[in-house]
Design a protein around this motif. Structure first.
Motif, mmCIF file in Angstrom:
data_model
loop_
_atom_site.group_PDB
_atom_site.id
_atom_site.type_symbol
_atom_site.label_atom_id
_atom_site.label_comp_id
_atom_site.label_asym_id
_atom_site.label_seq_id
_atom_site.Cartn_x
_atom_site.Cartn_y
_atom_site.Cartn_z
ATOM 1 N N SER A 45 118.439 40.733 52.410
ATOM 2 C CA SER A 45 117.477 41.480 51.601
ATOM 3 C C SER A 45 116.212 40.658 51.366
ATOM 4 O O SER A 45 115.093 41.170 51.524
ATOM 5 C CB SER A 45 118.113 41.871 50.264
ATOM 6 N N VAL A 46 116.398 39.401 51.014
ATOM 7 C CA VAL A 46 115.248 38.523 50.778
ATOM 8 C C VAL A 46 114.474 38.322 52.074
ATOM 9 O O VAL A 46 113.242 38.345 52.082
ATOM 10 C CB VAL A 46 115.707 37.167 50.184
ATOM 11 N N LYS A 47 115.171 38.128 53.170
ATOM 12 C CA LYS A 47 114.514 37.945 54.463
ATOM 13 C C LYS A 47 113.667 39.165 54.816
ATOM 14 O O LYS A 47 112.525 39.032 55.276
ATOM 15 C CB LYS A 47 115.546 37.703 55.558
ATOM 16 N N ASN A 48 114.197 40.338 54.573
ATOM 17 C CA ASN A 48 113.444 41.566 54.854
ATOM 18 C C ASN A 48 112.206 41.675 53.973
ATOM 19 O O ASN A 48 111.138 42.093 54.440
ATOM 20 C CB ASN A 48 114.336 42.795 54.669
ATOM 21 N N LYS A 49 112.333 41.295 52.716
ATOM 22 C CA LYS A 49 111.176 41.340 51.814
ATOM 23 C C LYS A 49 110.104 40.345 52.250
ATOM 24 O O LYS A 49 108.910 40.674 52.255
ATOM 25 C CB LYS A 49 111.611 41.056 50.375
ATOM 26 N N VAL A 50 110.512 39.138 52.625
ATOM 27 C CA VAL A 50 109.552 38.128 53.079
ATOM 28 C C VAL A 50 108.872 38.599 54.361
ATOM 29 O O VAL A 50 107.650 38.464 54.510
ATOM 30 C CB VAL A 50 110.242 36.759 53.272
ATOM 31 N N THR A 51 109.623 39.157 55.275
ATOM 32 C CA THR A 51 109.046 39.681 56.513
ATOM 33 C C THR A 51 108.027 40.760 56.204
ATOM 34 O O THR A 51 106.927 40.777 56.770
ATOM 35 C CB THR A 51 110.150 40.236 57.428
ATOM 36 N N TRP A 52 108.353 41.657 55.289
ATOM 37 C CA TRP A 52 107.437 42.742 54.910
ATOM 38 C C TRP A 52 106.154 42.159 54.311
ATOM 39 O O TRP A 52 105.049 42.567 54.664
ATOM 40 C CB TRP A 52 108.125 43.669 53.911
ATOM 41 N N ILE A 53 106.295 41.197 53.428
ATOM 42 C CA ILE A 53 105.122 40.571 52.788
ATOM 43 C C ILE A 53 104.250 39.895 53.838
ATOM 44 O O ILE A 53 103.033 40.034 53.831
ATOM 45 C CB ILE A 53 105.558 39.556 51.704
ATOM 46 N N LEU A 54 104.884 39.147 54.750
ATOM 47 C CA LEU A 54 104.103 38.464 55.787
ATOM 48 C C LEU A 54 103.381 39.450 56.689
ATOM 49 O O LEU A 54 102.217 39.241 57.038
ATOM 50 C CB LEU A 54 105.035 37.564 56.625
ATOM 51 N N GLN A 55 104.033 40.526 57.035
ATOM 52 C CA GLN A 55 103.400 41.529 57.893
ATOM 53 C C GLN A 55 102.217 42.181 57.193
ATOM 54 O O GLN A 55 101.178 42.414 57.808
ATOM 55 C CB GLN A 55 104.415 42.586 58.328
ATOM 56 N N HIS A 56 102.354 42.461 55.917
ATOM 57 C CA HIS A 56 101.258 43.111 55.169
ATOM 58 C C HIS A 56 100.134 42.135 54.856
ATOM 59 O O HIS A 56 98.980 42.545 54.744
ATOM 60 C CB HIS A 56 101.798 43.768 53.909
ATOM 61 N N ASN A 57 100.415 40.871 54.729
ATOM 62 C CA ASN A 57 99.371 39.874 54.499
ATOM 63 C C ASN A 57 98.584 39.614 55.797
ATOM 64 O O ASN A 57 97.398 39.348 55.750
ATOM 65 C CB ASN A 57 99.946 38.568 53.978
ATOM 66 N N GLU A 58 99.249 39.698 56.922
ATOM 67 C CA GLU A 58 98.563 39.508 58.201
ATOM 68 C C GLU A 58 97.578 40.655 58.460
ATOM 69 O O GLU A 58 96.510 40.453 59.015
ATOM 70 C CB GLU A 58 99.569 39.437 59.348
ATOM 71 N N ALA A 59 97.938 41.844 58.026
ATOM 72 C CA ALA A 59 97.089 43.021 58.239
ATOM 73 C C ALA A 59 95.868 42.986 57.321
ATOM 74 O O ALA A 59 94.842 43.582 57.624
ATOM 75 C CB ALA A 59 97.889 44.288 58.015
ATOM 76 N N ALA A 60 95.971 42.304 56.218
ATOM 77 C CA ALA A 60 94.875 42.283 55.236
ATOM 78 C C ALA A 60 93.761 41.356 55.603
ATOM 79 O O ALA A 60 93.624 40.574 56.364
ATOM 80 C CB ALA A 60 95.411 41.905 53.879
#
Length: 60
Positions: A45-60
């Motif tokens: 669960s934590v890994k998925n959240k970190v992946t999501w955060i990293l993906q959204h930060n890269e797009a920003a």
């Protein structure tokens, strides 16, 4: 005759102790497995959240 009886009793006693130890180890294994599975789920669960955060930060 007494020695044979003693040896048979000791052998039976050791067999009972081994069975009890096996039961206790099975119980311990079950408890440990449950904790590992629960921890694994949390880590996923934590890994998925970190992946999501990293993906959204890269797009920003």
């Amino acid at each position: 005759m007494d020695n044979t009886h003693f040896i048979e009793n000791e052998s039976l006693h050791q067999t009972v102790l081994i069975r009890e130890q096996d039961d206790q180890l099975d119980s311990l294994y079950g408890t440990a497995r449950e904790h590992v599975e629960r921890s694994h789920g949390r880590l996923e669960s934590v890994k998925n959240k970190v992946t999501w955060i990293l993906q959204h930060n890269e797009a920003a």
